[in-house]
Structures are given as structure tokens and as C-alpha cells.
Motif scaffolding. Structure first.
Motif, short mmCIF file in Angstrom:
data_model
loop_
_atom_site.label_atom_id
_atom_site.label_comp_id
_atom_site.label_asym_id
_atom_site.label_seq_id
_atom_site.Cartn_x
_atom_site.Cartn_y
_atom_site.Cartn_z
N ARG A 21 -0.63 4.00 -2.32
CA ARG A 21 -1.75 4.77 -1.77
C ARG A 21 -1.26 5.79 -0.75
NH1 ARG A 21 -4.17 0.90 0.24
NH2 ARG A 21 -3.73 1.16 2.46
N TYR A 22 -0.30 5.39 0.09
CA TYR A 22 0.25 6.33 1.07
C TYR A 22 0.96 7.50 0.37
CZ TYR A 22 -0.45 2.33 4.20
OH TYR A 22 -0.98 1.27 4.91
N ASP A 73 -8.93 12.35 11.07
CA ASP A 73 -8.95 11.37 9.97
C ASP A 73 -9.54 11.95 8.69
OD1 ASP A 73 -8.13 8.91 9.09
OD2 ASP A 73 -10.02 7.91 9.54
N SER A 82 -6.65 6.01 10.64
CA SER A 82 -7.05 4.92 9.76
C SER A 82 -5.98 4.63 8.73
CB SER A 82 -8.37 5.25 9.06
OG SER A 82 -8.20 6.30 8.14
N ALA A 83 -5.93 3.37 8.28
CA ALA A 83 -4.91 2.95 7.32
C ALA A 83 -5.10 3.59 5.95
CB ALA A 83 -4.90 1.43 7.20
N ASP A 84 -6.35 3.86 5.56
CA ASP A 84 -6.62 4.41 4.23
C ASP A 84 -6.08 5.83 4.07
OD1 ASP A 84 -7.86 2.08 3.48
OD2 ASP A 84 -9.87 2.77 4.03
N HIS A 85 -5.97 6.57 5.16
CA HIS A 85 -5.56 7.97 5.09
C HIS A 85 -4.14 8.21 5.55
CE1 HIS A 85 -10.11 9.16 5.36
NE2 HIS A 85 -9.73 8.85 4.14
N ARG A 86 -3.38 7.17 5.77
CA ARG A 86 -2.01 7.34 6.23
C ARG A 86 -1.16 8.05 5.18
NH1 ARG A 86 -0.98 1.20 8.45
NH2 ARG A 86 -1.97 1.46 10.50
N GLY A 131 0.79 -1.23 0.00
CA GLY A 131 0.00 0.00 0.00
C GLY A 131 0.81 1.27 0.00
N ASN A 134 -1.61 9.99 -0.80
CA ASN A 134 -2.10 10.77 0.34
C ASN A 134 -1.11 11.86 0.71
OD1 ASN A 134 -4.32 9.07 0.46
ND2 ASN A 134 -3.45 7.78 2.07
#
Length: 275
Positions: A67-68, A135, A218-222, A64, A71
Motif C-alpha cells: 500500500r505504501y 493528509d 495517517s498510516a493509510d497515506h504513508r 503494508g 501511495n
């Protein structure tokens, strides 16, 4: 041996050791990232036999890191834009406009530079939670702007003080409003300082871990640096994958330092000029 040569060697040797101590960890990380788990377990310090980019691909897709990275790009780009906008406006006002309390405001910005983030960490988290900004991208962007704005205002004010006040007076006589002077005169003249301060703020925001870890649970927004920190626990037995994540996070910062080191040095020196 002459004194001049002796003096040079006394300077070269410590600087060479410092350069080696700085470069070696990066080279070691790149070497580990190219190894298999078996190669690393057998001999972690040996050179890799082959260039295995599969570890980097795995870290970018499966882990991931891609994705990070997205972000981080979104948050850093928005934060730096707002920092340059507000910092240049405040720097212009504090250095060139005459109004009561300008010196007190500038001293307040200087005082804010000496407040550690750990002191305001708990109040900031509570305010963000009560506002529903935990978040979320806007919450992290606002936190970065609040944290690094005093530094930006300080440098921009110091730079704008070097611009003669006669230029602003002449622009006002020609019929420009305050906004017109800022947009047509101060922004073009302040471009070197804006570039330097923008680079420094980009590095500050990109390398941040504490603020992002506090406001992005949250992991999605790291962000990328928080993602690298999380890899240490998830892939403690797969060191080559962990090293690949560290390498992905380090490459953008290394590229900025290599290609824009002159501007970074100018930005650090901008605040030392006399107004």
C-alpha cells in the motif's frame, strides 16, 4: 613501478574501497532479509542457509509495504509530471523570451535553491493545515512541486539557453505562437534535459521522508520511505522483516541508478553549461 601505474593504483584503491562501502550495506540487508529470526539472533553476519522470500512477502502484504508503494507511485508520478510541465515552461520563458524582470526571476529561483526546507517547514505546515490539505495527496504533491521546482527551473533554463535564439525567431516568423514554439520546438529539443531532470526529481520525491512525514500523518497515506521508517519501531525485534521492507524500498531506486545512470549524470551536468 612507473609513475603511471602508481597513479592508477592511487586512484583504483580509494575508488574500490568507496564501491565496497556503498555495495556492502545493500548486500548485508539482502542477506538479513533472507534469514529467520533465529538465524539472525545466532549469527547476524553469517550467510543465510536458504533463500526465504517469506519475509519479503510478509513485509509486502501484512506490514503494508504494498500500500505504501502505491501511495509513493501516485504521488511521485503526479509531482514529476507537474514539475516537468511547469519547469519546462518557465525554462523556456526565462531563456528565450525577452521580457522585463526575467533575470530577476531567474536569480530568485537560484536563491530559492539555498533555502533549507527546515526553515519553511513550520509555515508550510500551517498553510497546509489552514487549507485542508494535510493528509491528502494534492497537499503532498503541491509541497513536492514547490520544493523541487526551483531546481527544475534552473536546469531547464540552463539547457534552453544553449539553444540558438534564431530557431525561436524562425518559428515565430513561420506563424507559430509562443505556445506553438514551446510545444513544437522547445519540448522536442528539450527531451534529453526533461528525461534527466525527470529522473532526478523522481529520486528526490521517492527518497523523501521529512516532507511526507510532516504532511501525511495517517498510516493509510504513508509513502514507502515513511513506511520503512515506521517499521523500525514496530519490528525492532523482527530484524529480517524490517530488512525486507528496506530492501523493497531500495530496489526501485537501485534499478533507476543501474539503468539510467548516464541520464542522471547528464542531468547533473546540465546546469553547468554556459548559456
Amino acid at each position: 613501478m612507473s609513475r603511471v601505474r602508481l597513479g592508477r593504483w592511487l586512484l583504483v584503491i580509494p575508488m574500490g574501497l568507496l564501491a565496497f562501502a556503498t555495495i556492502y550495506p545493500l548486500l548485508f540487508t539482502a542477506n538479513v532479509a533472507m534469514k529467520t529470526r533465529r538465524e539472525y539472533i545466532l549469527d547476524r553476519f553469517s550467510l543465510t542457509d536458504s533463500l526465504r522470500f517469506e519475509n519479503i512477502t510478509t513485509a509486502w502484504t501484512s506490514v503494508g509495504m504494498g500500500r505504501y508503494a502505491v501511495n509513493s507511485v501516485v504521488v511521485v508520478a503526479c509531482s514529476v509530471f507537474l514539475l516537468l510541465l511547469f519547469g519546462s515552461m518557465a525554462g523556456f520563458a526565462l531563456s528565450q523570451l525577452r521580457f522585463r524582470g526575467s533575470n530577476a526571476l531567474f536569480i530568485g529561483c537560484l536563491a530559492a535553491l539555498f533555502i533549507p526546507f527546515q526553515v519553511i517547514m513550520v509555515p508550510l505546515a500551517r498553510v497546509m493545515a489552514d487549507s485542508g490539505l494535510v493528509d491528502t495527496y494534492p497537499g503532498l504533491i503541491l509541497a513536492y512541486v514547490a520544493q523541487f521546482l526551483p531546481f527544475t527551473v534552473f536546469l531547464m533554463t540552463s539547457y534552453y539557453k544553449t539553444i540558438p535564439a534564431e530557431i525561436v525567431d524562425a518559428a515565430r516568423i513561420d506563424g507559430n505562437t509562443v505556445y506553438g514554439v514551446y510545444r513544437r520546438i522547445m519540448l522536442p529539443l528539450g527531451a534529453p534535459a526533461l528525461l534527466s531532470v525527470g529522473i532526478l526529481n523522481t529520486l528526490f520525491c521517492w527518497n523523501d521522508v521529512l516532507i511526507s512525514l510532516l504532511l501525511m500523518p495517517s498510516a493509510d497515506h504513508r509513502t514507502l520511505m515513511v513506511g520503512v521508517t515506521s517499521l523500525r519501531g514496530q519490528y525492532s525485534e523482527d530484524i529480517p522483516t524490517f530488512a525486507s521492507g528496506v530492501l523493497i524500498a531500495a530496489i526501485p531506486v537501485l534499478a533507476v541508478y543501474l539503468f539510467l545512470q548516464r541520464q542522471i549524470a547528464d542531468g547533473v551536468a546540465a546546469g553547468s553549461t554556459k548559456g
